[in-house]
Design an enzyme around this catalytic site. Structure first.
Site, short mmCIF file in Angstrom:
data_model
loop_
_atom_site.label_atom_id
_atom_site.label_comp_id
_atom_site.label_asym_id
_atom_site.label_seq_id
_atom_site.Cartn_x
_atom_site.Cartn_y
_atom_site.Cartn_z
N TYR A 47 0.82 -1.21 0.00
CA TYR A 47 0.00 0.00 0.00
C TYR A 47 0.86 1.27 0.00
O TYR A 47 0.37 2.34 -0.33
CB TYR A 47 -0.92 0.06 1.23
CG TYR A 47 -1.91 -1.05 1.38
CD1 TYR A 47 -2.11 -2.02 0.38
CD2 TYR A 47 -2.67 -1.15 2.54
CE1 TYR A 47 -3.02 -3.04 0.55
CE2 TYR A 47 -3.59 -2.18 2.72
CZ TYR A 47 -3.76 -3.12 1.73
OH TYR A 47 -4.67 -4.13 1.91
N HIS A 105 0.67 -11.71 2.30
CA HIS A 105 -0.36 -10.95 1.59
C HIS A 105 -1.08 -11.77 0.53
O HIS A 105 -2.30 -11.73 0.43
CB HIS A 105 0.27 -9.69 0.97
CG HIS A 105 -0.73 -8.62 0.68
ND1 HIS A 105 -0.41 -7.29 0.65
CD2 HIS A 105 -2.06 -8.67 0.41
CE1 HIS A 105 -1.50 -6.58 0.38
NE2 HIS A 105 -2.50 -7.40 0.22
#
Length: 274
Positions: A47, A105
């Site tokens: 991110y 992730h």
């Protein structure tokens, strides 16, 4: 706030996610989120806003013991020479010595799940993460992670919303004592506009978005909410003062559809169970 327990972890049932938010947006909205009562914050290396979240929490004077911080290791760091160093960088950016929850992730394909889990365990054993988990794993991968991990796998963070309820994965997770964390709960903007959810919400004086979040936490999931607008934060957290009845839950269940999945990036996504 309501919490979800899994293998010793006590996780606030409603988290504040910062996916696709700029540094400026993060630093503007996080103080409002804290003021509204959010204490669970979810970010990720990819991110590129861990540092902004760390700055915002620090500037707001948030007590570390009051927070539950989650971040995720990106697939490009699934190598022994990079994994631990990337976690160190995440900790530096978040301005903490340890995250509460560290996730893999995506399962990806180049590095075996067993090797990913070994690296995850090593950083947990080094004290850099209190708890560990996975994200975007299918049932087989989740079961392999559970089997291979020395530390309990406390959650699998997956796309989950009324159009994709993930019943098979949810059942498998519950059988193993693994909490399910739901992301994309608004289905990329479809939930707030859904007429069924709007009608249900009208009976409670709630928005369709609030109904969608309530549906998630009422099933025992951890739900990640998101807004870049400080004025919307209070709406997101105001979901604990009403309960959907059986008819509501049944009506929402009928919204599930075979093409409900929205997030399935090639090269990252596994072979899904549905």
């Amino acid at each position: 706030m309501q919490t979800v327990s899994a293998h010793g972890a006590t996780i606030p049932a409603l988290g504040f996610g910062v996916f696709r938010m700029s540094d400026e947006e993060v630093e503007r909205v996080v103080p409002a989120a804290l003021e509204a009562g959010f204490r669970h914050f979810d970010t990720a290396q990819i991110y590129q806003n861990e540092a902004a979240l760390g700055r915002a929490l620090h500037a707001a004077g948030a007590r570390r013991d009051d927070l539950f911080l989650t971040t995720k290791v990106w697939i490009g760091n699934y190598r022994p020479e990079k994994f631990a160093a990337s976690v160190d960088e995440s900790l530096d950016e978040l301005k903490v010595d340890q995250v509460d929850l560290l996730l893999l992730h995506w399962p990806a394909h180049e590095v075996p799940v067993a090797a990913q889990v070994e690296m995850l365990n090593a950083v947990q054993e080094a004290g850099k993460a209190k708890f560990v988990g996975v994200s975007n794993q299918n049932i087989a991968q989740m079961r392999e992670s559970i089997e291979r991990s020395r530390a309990p796998v406390v959650t699998n963070q997956v796309e989950l919303h009324p159009y994709l309820p993930q019943q098979a994965l949810v059942a498998a997770a519950r059988d193993s004592g693994v909490a399910v964390t739901a992301y994309y709960g608004m289905a990329d903007g479809a939930v707030p506009k859904d007429p069924v959810l709007q009608r249900i919400g009208a009976r409670y004086g709630k928005s369709a978005a609030q109904v969608g979040l309530r549906w998630l936490v009422q099933q025992g999931h951890i739900a990640l909410s998101k807004t870049a607008k400080p004025e919307r934060v209070k709406e997101n957290i105001a979901i604990f003062d009403f309960t959907l009845d059986e008819a509501d839950m049944a009506a929402i269940a009928r919204l599930a559809r075979p093409d409900g999945r929205l997030v399935s990036p090639p090269g990252l996504a596994p072979e899904w169970d549905i």
